[in-house]
Design a protein around this motif. Structure first.
Motif, short mmCIF file in Angstrom:
data_model
loop_
_atom_site.label_atom_id
_atom_site.label_comp_id
_atom_site.label_asym_id
_atom_site.label_seq_id
_atom_site.Cartn_x
_atom_site.Cartn_y
_atom_site.Cartn_z
N ASP A 1 0.93 -1.40 -0.01
CA ASP A 1 0.02 0.04 0.05
C ASP A 1 1.01 1.26 -0.01
N MET A 2 0.76 2.19 -1.09
CA MET A 2 1.66 3.48 -1.32
C MET A 2 0.88 4.48 -0.98
N SER A 3 -0.42 4.27 -0.43
CA SER A 3 -1.26 5.63 -0.33
C SER A 3 -1.08 6.10 1.04
N GLY A 4 -0.21 5.82 2.04
CA GLY A 4 -0.02 6.24 3.17
C GLY A 4 -1.01 6.12 4.04
N SER B 1 -0.89 1.10 7.31
CA SER B 1 -0.03 0.56 6.08
C SER B 1 1.37 0.61 6.73
N SER B 2 2.22 -0.32 6.07
CA SER B 2 3.56 -0.37 6.58
C SER B 2 4.27 0.97 6.28
N THR B 3 5.52 1.24 6.79
CA THR B 3 6.41 2.42 6.49
C THR B 3 7.23 1.90 5.53
N TYR C 1 11.34 2.77 1.44
CA TYR C 1 10.72 3.86 2.26
C TYR C 1 9.46 4.16 1.27
N LYS C 2 8.23 3.75 1.45
CA LYS C 2 7.24 3.91 0.44
C LYS C 2 6.72 5.37 0.47
N ARG C 3 7.05 6.16 1.40
CA ARG C 3 6.57 7.35 1.47
C ARG C 3 7.40 8.35 0.02
N ASN C 4 8.70 7.74 -0.22
CA ASN C 4 9.48 8.23 -1.20
C ASN C 4 9.40 7.76 -2.60
#
Length: 217
Positions: A15-18, A22-24, A92-95
């Motif tokens: 999951d990249m939606s934040g 969801s995992s970091t 780091y999915k946020r990036n």
């Protein structure tokens, strides 16, 4: 020509939606045995049986997240003695790049596996070798076939005069996969600023790479 065995496990979700929960990170960990490792597999089986004898029920095998501290201590000590090559990659999915977000979760899985696997496969093998990549579980059932193809495609891309055999099995209880799981769990705890007393003595000595291509939270 040699035969090398790489056991792989994954951590986090796609999951990249934040969204909340969801995992970091999404990442891979691998344990590589470059020798005949029948003794190591036997020792892993023995440990599991001895734990059962002492009342520790392990119908689905060992899993660092769920096991007790006492069990973890025994597993990490065996990993320390066996000393397989360990590697870990965390995204780091946020990036994540917008282009990756647009292509969706299966593509994230493929990118993570490619970034983890492409160099390690060359480091642990030479032309003419056979590398068996043993993966014991895949992400969500409704994406399983697509993810299988993604994993196989990366293996084919990286081969370059090597024979790479992806073994995608329902084999969560394989000792090698459990070694990868434990190493990944330890690295992730340190990465997230939590304590892990087994990291330095049992993981660091053979942790060859801790790759964070998209930075750290």
């Amino acid at each position: 020509m040699s035969e090398i065995y790489m056991y792989a496990d994954e951590t986090g979700d796609l999951d990249m939606s934040g969204s909340t929960g969801s995992s970091t990170y999404f990442g891979f960990g691998t344990a590589v045995f470059t020798r005949d490792h029948g003794q190591e597999l036997w020792e892993g089986l023995q440990l599991r049986c001895h734990l059962e004898q002492r009342g520790v029920n392990l119908p689905k095998g060992l899993h660092a997240k769920n096991d007790s501290p006492a069990t973890r201590g025994e597993v990490f000590e065996l990993i320390r003695r066996q000393a397989p090559r360990l590697d870990a990659t965390f995204l780091y999915k946020r990036n994540a790049y917008d282009s990756i977000k647009e292509k969706g979760p299966v593509y994230l899985y493929k990118v993570a596996w490619y970034l983890h696997f492409k160099e390690i496969a060359r480091w642990v093998t030479k032309p003419g070798d056979t590398l068996y990549v043993i993966v014991g579980s895949l992400q969500t059932h409704n994406k399983r076939d697509a993810i299988r193809h993604a994993l196989e495609d990366v293996c084919n891309q990286v081969a370059q005069r090597r024979t790479i055999v992806p073994c995608i099995w329902d084999a969560q209880t394989s000792w090698g996969i459990q070694v990868a799981d434990y190493a990944l769990w330890a690295v992730q705890r340190i990465l997230e600023g939590r304590k892990c007393s087994w990291y330095e003595p049992c993981v660091v000595p053979t942790l060859k790479t801790r790759f964070l291509p998209w930075g750290q939270a």
